[in-house]
Design a protein around this motif. Structure first.
Motif, short mmCIF file in Angstrom:
data_model
loop_
_atom_site.label_atom_id
_atom_site.label_comp_id
_atom_site.label_asym_id
_atom_site.label_seq_id
_atom_site.Cartn_x
_atom_site.Cartn_y
_atom_site.Cartn_z
N LEU A 1 38.80 37.14 41.75
CA LEU A 1 39.23 38.41 41.57
C LEU A 1 40.31 38.86 42.58
CD1 LEU A 1 38.24 41.15 40.28
CD2 LEU A 1 36.76 41.44 42.43
N GLY A 2 41.42 39.33 41.82
CA GLY A 2 42.72 39.60 42.37
C GLY A 2 42.82 41.37 42.08
N LEU A 3 43.20 41.89 43.23
CA LEU A 3 43.52 43.27 43.36
C LEU A 3 44.88 43.37 43.37
CD1 LEU A 3 41.06 44.73 46.03
CD2 LEU A 3 40.80 44.43 43.55
N ILE A 4 45.70 44.18 42.53
CA ILE A 4 47.20 43.99 42.59
C ILE A 4 47.84 45.54 42.59
CG2 ILE A 4 49.18 43.93 41.27
CD1 ILE A 4 47.71 41.68 39.50
N ASP A 5 48.72 45.97 43.36
CA ASP A 5 49.23 47.30 43.49
C ASP A 5 49.56 47.60 42.35
OD1 ASP A 5 51.20 49.32 44.41
OD2 ASP A 5 50.90 48.91 46.37
N ARG A 6 49.36 49.00 41.89
CA ARG A 6 49.66 49.46 40.52
C ARG A 6 51.23 49.48 40.47
NH1 ARG A 6 45.90 51.55 37.21
NH2 ARG A 6 44.57 51.99 38.88
N PHE B 1 40.06 37.33 46.01
CA PHE B 1 38.75 37.08 46.34
C PHE B 1 38.31 35.86 45.69
CE2 PHE B 1 39.20 41.74 47.13
CZ PHE B 1 38.57 41.78 48.43
N ARG B 2 37.45 35.02 46.19
CA ARG B 2 36.72 34.21 45.34
C ARG B 2 35.34 34.32 45.60
NH1 ARG B 2 39.44 29.85 43.38
NH2 ARG B 2 41.42 29.15 44.35
N GLY C 1 37.97 28.95 30.71
CA GLY C 1 37.22 29.76 31.72
C GLY C 1 38.30 30.86 32.42
N PRO C 2 37.84 32.11 32.81
CA PRO C 2 38.72 32.72 33.33
C PRO C 2 39.44 32.23 34.92
CG PRO C 2 36.59 33.90 33.50
CD PRO C 2 36.45 32.58 32.87
N ALA C 3 40.58 32.37 34.99
CA ALA C 3 41.26 31.88 36.42
C ALA C 3 41.33 32.96 37.16
CB ALA C 3 42.49 31.23 36.30
N THR C 4 41.68 34.09 36.76
CA THR C 4 41.89 35.05 37.80
C THR C 4 41.70 36.36 37.09
OG1 THR C 4 43.47 34.16 39.04
CG2 THR C 4 43.17 36.49 39.57
N ILE C 5 40.75 37.12 37.44
CA ILE C 5 40.79 38.51 36.89
C ILE C 5 41.31 39.32 37.93
CG2 ILE C 5 39.00 40.23 36.34
CD1 ILE C 5 37.04 37.74 35.71
N ASN C 6 42.41 40.21 37.17
CA ASN C 6 43.29 41.17 38.21
C ASN C 6 42.69 42.59 37.80
OD1 ASN C 6 44.64 39.16 39.29
ND2 ASN C 6 46.10 38.93 37.64
#
Length: 135
Positions: free
Chosen positions: A55-60, A46-47, A4-9
């Motif tokens: 769900l992770g938001l990463i600086d481009r 976020f969880r 299963g997905p651990a983190t979706i970025n």
């Protein structure tokens, strides 16, 4: 093997705007933040959902140089109870259509948008997902 997905970025140029947009969408604040070398945060996490997926938001600016600048590639679909209502909300929040609502078979409907930061966000209703939750 794949459990299963651990983190979706997802990538974003404006991290503060992305944090606010996703916090409004998800109705939850990020639980984790990584500093950005003297700049605004480089990462927010976020969880969410039934399994507290990340769900992770990463600086481009941290994206690989080969990363596409336009939407494409894999689409991660998040289960929702009402595809039409969720799609309408996403569009009202500034997302743009990517794939329209599509019936994929009995009890299986999908749609997707591009968020204001250039990421594809898929939504779906899948009765098999609900069956799995009942187990």
């Amino acid at each position: 093997m794949l459990r299963g997905p651990a983190t979706i970025n997802l990538w974003a140029d404006d991290m503060e705007a992305a944090k606010k947009w996703y916090a409004d969408l998800l109705d939850v604040e990020p639980y984790f933040e990584a500093p950005g070398d003297g700049q605004p945060a480089a990462y927010y996490e976020f969880r969410i959902g039934d399994h507290l997926s990340e769900l992770g938001l990463i600086d481009r600016r941290y994206a690989p140089s080969e990363a596409a600048a336009t939407p494409g590639g894999a689409v991660v679909h998040w289960h929702v109870d009402d595809v039409r209502a969720t799609l309408d909300r996403l569009l009202a929040m500034g997302a743009t259509p990517y794939m329209p609502i599509t019936e994929r078979g009995p009890g299986f409907v999908t749609a997707s948008v591009v968020d204001p930061f250039g990421n594809v966000l898929g939504i779906m209703y899948n009765e098999h997902y609900l069956e799995m939750l009942d187990r």
